[in-house]
Enzyme design. Structure first.
Site, PDB file in Angstrom:
ATOM      1  N   ASP A  15       0.799  -1.356  -0.020  1.00 39.34           N
ATOM      2  CA  ASP A  15       0.080  -0.093  -0.037  1.00 39.34           C
ATOM      3  C   ASP A  15       0.795   1.253   0.061  1.00 39.34           C
ATOM      4  O   ASP A  15       1.828   1.420   0.444  1.00 39.34           O
ATOM      5  CB  ASP A  15      -0.894  -0.052   1.310  1.00 39.34           C
ATOM      6  CG  ASP A  15      -2.022   0.735   1.120  1.00 39.34           C
ATOM      7  OD1 ASP A  15      -2.416   1.366   0.047  1.00 39.34           O
ATOM      8  OD2 ASP A  15      -2.599   1.043   2.086  1.00 39.34           O
ATOM      9  N   GLY A  18      -0.279   5.389  -4.233  1.00 33.36           N
ATOM     10  CA  GLY A  18      -1.003   6.481  -4.531  1.00 33.36           C
ATOM     11  C   GLY A  18      -0.259   7.713  -3.983  1.00 33.36           C
ATOM     12  O   GLY A  18       0.130   8.793  -4.552  1.00 33.36           O
ATOM     13  N   ARG A  19       0.003   7.590  -2.596  1.00 31.23           N
ATOM     14  CA  ARG A  19       0.663   8.794  -1.788  1.00 31.23           C
ATOM     15  C   ARG A  19       2.049   8.905  -2.129  1.00 31.23           C
ATOM     16  O   ARG A  19       2.359  10.224  -2.193  1.00 31.23           O
ATOM     17  CB  ARG A  19       0.471   8.348  -0.463  1.00 31.23           C
ATOM     18  CG  ARG A  19      -0.856   8.733   0.196  1.00 31.23           C
ATOM     19  CD  ARG A  19      -1.023   8.175   1.473  1.00 31.23           C
ATOM     20  NE  ARG A  19      -1.420   6.732   1.229  1.00 31.23           N
ATOM     21  CZ  ARG A  19      -1.531   5.493   2.280  1.00 31.23           C
ATOM     22  NH1 ARG A  19      -1.161   5.952   3.489  1.00 31.23           N
ATOM     23  NH2 ARG A  19      -1.799   4.397   1.869  1.00 31.23           N
ATOM     24  N   TRP A  20       2.855   7.954  -2.797  1.00 28.19           N
ATOM     25  CA  TRP A  20       4.100   8.070  -3.105  1.00 28.19           C
ATOM     26  C   TRP A  20       4.250   8.995  -4.521  1.00 28.19           C
ATOM     27  O   TRP A  20       4.818   9.987  -4.704  1.00 28.19           O
ATOM     28  CB  TRP A  20       4.803   6.729  -3.562  1.00 28.19           C
ATOM     29  CG  TRP A  20       6.016   6.778  -3.832  1.00 28.19           C
ATOM     30  CD1 TRP A  20       7.198   6.818  -2.861  1.00 28.19           C
ATOM     31  CD2 TRP A  20       6.793   6.792  -5.139  1.00 28.19           C
ATOM     32  NE1 TRP A  20       8.435   6.728  -3.740  1.00 28.19           N
ATOM     33  CE2 TRP A  20       8.158   7.056  -4.901  1.00 28.19           C
ATOM     34  CE3 TRP A  20       6.127   7.118  -6.466  1.00 28.19           C
ATOM     35  CZ2 TRP A  20       9.059   6.758  -6.244  1.00 28.19           C
ATOM     36  CZ3 TRP A  20       7.032   7.225  -7.598  1.00 28.19           C
ATOM     37  CH2 TRP A  20       8.469   7.066  -7.338  1.00 28.19           C
ATOM     38  N   HIS A  32       2.146   3.326  -9.245  1.00 25.08           N
ATOM     39  CA  HIS A  32       2.107   1.757  -9.148  1.00 25.08           C
ATOM     40  C   HIS A  32       3.357   1.182 -10.115  1.00 25.08           C
ATOM     41  O   HIS A  32       3.896   0.100  -9.609  1.00 25.08           O
ATOM     42  CB  HIS A  32       0.822   1.478 -10.069  1.00 25.08           C
ATOM     43  CG  HIS A  32      -0.419   1.858  -9.267  1.00 25.08           C
ATOM     44  ND1 HIS A  32      -0.625   1.441  -8.098  1.00 25.08           N
ATOM     45  CD2 HIS A  32      -1.443   2.669  -9.758  1.00 25.08           C
ATOM     46  CE1 HIS A  32      -1.583   2.186  -7.707  1.00 25.08           C
ATOM     47  NE2 HIS A  32      -2.062   2.874  -8.811  1.00 25.08           N
ATOM     48  N   ARG A  66     -11.794   2.430  -8.453  1.00 18.95           N
ATOM     49  CA  ARG A  66     -10.964   3.483  -8.817  1.00 18.95           C
ATOM     50  C   ARG A  66     -11.619   4.179 -10.156  1.00 18.95           C
ATOM     51  O   ARG A  66     -12.138   3.529 -10.823  1.00 18.95           O
ATOM     52  CB  ARG A  66      -9.690   3.221  -8.550  1.00 18.95           C
ATOM     53  CG  ARG A  66      -9.347   2.921  -7.116  1.00 18.95           C
ATOM     54  CD  ARG A  66      -7.898   2.683  -7.233  1.00 18.95           C
ATOM     55  NE  ARG A  66      -7.827   2.433  -5.507  1.00 18.95           N
ATOM     56  CZ  ARG A  66      -6.642   2.155  -4.902  1.00 18.95           C
ATOM     57  NH1 ARG A  66      -5.580   2.471  -5.812  1.00 18.95           N
ATOM     58  NH2 ARG A  66      -6.321   1.986  -3.746  1.00 18.95           N
ATOM     59  N   LEU A 126       9.963 -21.080  -4.579  1.00 20.30           N
ATOM     60  CA  LEU A 126       9.032 -20.120  -3.932  1.00 20.30           C
ATOM     61  C   LEU A 126       7.651 -20.206  -4.467  1.00 20.30           C
ATOM     62  O   LEU A 126       7.386 -20.183  -5.598  1.00 20.30           O
ATOM     63  CB  LEU A 126       9.344 -18.516  -3.881  1.00 20.30           C
ATOM     64  CG  LEU A 126       8.835 -17.520  -3.608  1.00 20.30           C
ATOM     65  CD1 LEU A 126       8.387 -17.511  -2.053  1.00 20.30           C
ATOM     66  CD2 LEU A 126       8.970 -16.093  -4.086  1.00 20.30           C
ATOM     67  N   ARG A 183       1.920  -4.596   6.240  1.00 18.22           N
ATOM     68  CA  ARG A 183       1.141  -3.580   5.416  1.00 18.22           C
ATOM     69  C   ARG A 183       1.943  -2.622   5.356  1.00 18.22           C
ATOM     70  O   ARG A 183       2.044  -2.045   6.505  1.00 18.22           O
ATOM     71  CB  ARG A 183      -0.284  -3.583   5.821  1.00 18.22           C
ATOM     72  CG  ARG A 183      -0.973  -2.395   4.941  1.00 18.22           C
ATOM     73  CD  ARG A 183      -2.394  -2.481   5.191  1.00 18.22           C
ATOM     74  NE  ARG A 183      -3.094  -1.345   4.190  1.00 18.22           N
ATOM     75  CZ  ARG A 183      -4.209  -1.581   3.727  1.00 18.22           C
ATOM     76  NH1 ARG A 183      -5.167  -2.433   4.309  1.00 18.22           N
ATOM     77  NH2 ARG A 183      -4.754  -0.726   2.951  1.00 18.22           N
ATOM     78  N   GLU A 202       1.265 -12.958  12.639  1.00 13.24           N
ATOM     79  CA  GLU A 202       1.667 -11.740  13.246  1.00 13.24           C
ATOM     80  C   GLU A 202       1.429 -10.552  12.302  1.00 13.24           C
ATOM     81  O   GLU A 202       1.938 -10.696  11.154  1.00 13.24           O
ATOM     82  CB  GLU A 202       3.300 -12.034  13.483  1.00 13.24           C
ATOM     83  CG  GLU A 202       3.660 -13.262  14.496  1.00 13.24           C
ATOM     84  CD  GLU A 202       2.872 -13.013  15.785  1.00 13.24           C
ATOM     85  OE1 GLU A 202       2.740 -11.656  16.350  1.00 13.24           O
ATOM     86  OE2 GLU A 202       2.335 -13.823  16.605  1.00 13.24           O
TER      87      GLU A 202
HETATM   88  C1  IPE Z   1      -5.729  -2.708  -0.415  1.00 16.25           C
HETATM   89  O1  IPE Z   1      -5.267  -1.334  -0.534  1.00 16.25           O
HETATM   90  C2  IPE Z   1      -5.454  -3.517  -1.571  1.00 16.25           C
HETATM   91  C3  IPE Z   1      -4.142  -3.505  -2.540  1.00 16.25           C
HETATM   92  C4  IPE Z   1      -3.185  -3.016  -1.742  1.00 16.25           C
HETATM   93  C5  IPE Z   1      -3.903  -4.100  -3.590  1.00 16.25           C
HETATM   94  P1  IPE Z   1      -6.411  -0.337  -0.785  1.00 16.25           P
HETATM   95  O2  IPE Z   1      -5.652   0.950  -0.584  1.00 16.25           O
HETATM   96  O3  IPE Z   1      -7.185  -0.492  -1.929  1.00 16.25           O
HETATM   97  O4  IPE Z   1      -7.307  -0.491   0.526  1.00 16.25           O
HETATM   98  P2  IPE Z   1      -7.963   0.695   1.421  1.00 16.25           P
HETATM   99  O5  IPE Z   1      -9.052   1.174   0.429  1.00 16.25           O
HETATM  100  O6  IPE Z   1      -7.202   1.759   1.849  1.00 16.25           O
HETATM  101  O7  IPE Z   1      -8.756  -0.296   2.506  1.00 16.25           O
HETATM  102  C1  IPE Z   2      -1.607   0.153  -3.186  1.00 17.72           C
HETATM  103  O1  IPE Z   2      -1.385   1.584  -3.454  1.00 17.72           O
HETATM  104  C2  IPE Z   2      -1.797  -0.433  -4.608  1.00 17.72           C
HETATM  105  C3  IPE Z   2      -3.202  -0.682  -5.151  1.00 17.72           C
HETATM  106  C4  IPE Z   2      -4.110  -0.898  -4.498  1.00 17.72           C
HETATM  107  C5  IPE Z   2      -3.159  -1.469  -6.366  1.00 17.72           C
HETATM  108  P1  IPE Z   2      -2.557   2.708  -3.377  1.00 17.72           P
HETATM  109  O2  IPE Z   2      -2.832   3.205  -4.689  1.00 17.72           O
HETATM  110  O3  IPE Z   2      -3.828   2.321  -2.676  1.00 17.72           O
HETATM  111  O4  IPE Z   2      -1.760   3.721  -2.773  1.00 17.72           O
HETATM  112  P2  IPE Z   2      -2.501   4.780  -1.735  1.00 17.72           P
HETATM  113  O5  IPE Z   2      -3.046   4.001  -0.599  1.00 17.72           O
HETATM  114  O6  IPE Z   2      -3.407   5.602  -2.678  1.00 17.72           O
HETATM  115  O7  IPE Z   2      -1.396   5.648  -1.265  1.00 17.72           O
HETATM  116 MG    MG Z   3      -4.169   2.291  -0.611  1.00 13.22          MG
END
Ligand code: IPE
Ligand code: IPE
Ligand code: MG
Length: 237
Positions: A15, A18-20, A32, A66, A126, A183, A202
């Site tokens: 996760d 997007g913020r990156w 991504h 999205r 793996l 996470r 864990e």
């Molecule tokens: C969970 O992340 C799904 C993936 C990393 C693929 P999201 O960013 O979609 O989850 P929420 O919406 O913050 O719970």
């Molecule tokens: C996780 O990163 C990747 C996917 C859900 C595919 P995000 O896209 O959710 O990143 P944030 O949470 O917006 O930063």
């Molecule tokens: Mg996210």
């Protein structure tokens, strides 16, 4: 690192892409894309240090919410990913398994993932589980339906339904339960990932955004895991 105490099954919710992207004033698709670089390193390392199973959350059933632009960027990234990585993964003896509803993927993506599974199915290194169009509740409902169907067809009695029988109906059939769930990005929730399999996992929630997650961060998480006292409800003598 003590190889004895390594988790058998590591699950990662990648996760923060997007913020990156936002931080770097880039389009989300590039976030991504940057995430794929982290992924490559983590897969290599997991394979090299002898992790049995690595599960990664790539696309949830909720991620269709999205924008069309972002979803289509993720889908094309997926195709590019398989095209560029499959040779190395196969060479490294990695066995790819898709967790999730493949039928719900667009045809080119579906074909690519099925080909990757087929090509690597006899590999003994793996186990790489890629969760795509995956939801944990949907997985459990699917398992329940399959068991109900088997009872109806007389292949199974109600009394035969136990933990093991249930696990065999999940996408992760035959694989160990999750030992360590990571996470990134500081969020502390499962978002539906591997609900059944994380029963005694864990958890670690590093604040690093996924594209910034390094091997050092990974080692740190593995070391912290090794310090955990896993009791499974029991008590130490
Ligand atoms: C969970 O992340 C799904 C993936 C990393 C693929 P999201 O960013 O979609 O989850 P929420 O919406 O913050 O719970
Ligand atoms: C996780 O990163 C990747 C996917 C859900 C595919 P995000 O896209 O959710 O990143 P944030 O949470 O917006 O930063
Ligand atoms: Mg996210």
């Amino acid at each position: 690192m003590n190889p004895e105490g390594l988790p058998k099954h590591v699950a990662i919710i990648m996760d923060g892409n997007g913020r990156w992207a936002q931080q770097h004033k880039l389009q989300i698709a590039l976030g991504h894309q940057a995430g794929v670089e982290s992924l490559r390193d983590i897969i290599r390392e997991s394979s090299d240090i002898g992790i049995n199973t690595l599960s990664i959350y790539a696309f949830s059933t909720e991620n269709w919410r999205r924008s069309e632009k972002e979803v289509s960027a993720l889908m094309s990234l997926l195709l590019r990913y398989f095209a560029s990585e499959i040779d190395e993964l196969d060479e490294k003896n990695v066995c790819i398994r898709i967790l999730g509803d493949k039928q719900g993927l667009p045809e080119p993506q579906r074909d690519a993932v099925i080909r990757a599974e087929e090509r690597t199915k006899n590999n003994t290194g793996l186990n790489l589980c890629i969760a795509l169009n995956y939801g944990g509740r949907a997985e459990i409902v699917r398992a329940a339906r399959s068991l109900a169907q088997k009872v109806r067809d007389g292949q199974l009695s109600v009394e035969d339904i136990d933990d093991d029988a249930f696990s065999r109906e999940l996408y992760t059939a035959g694989l160990p339960d999750v030992d360590l769930l990571i996470r990134t990005s500081g969020e502390q929730r499962l978002s539906g990932f591997l609900l059944w399999q994380c029963s005694y996992a864990e958890f670690e929630f590093p604040s690093t955004l996924w594209p910034d997650f390094t091997l050092e961060d990974y080692h740190k998480a593995l070391e912290l895991y090794q310090q955990r006292d896993r009791r499974y409800g029991g008590r130490k003598a």
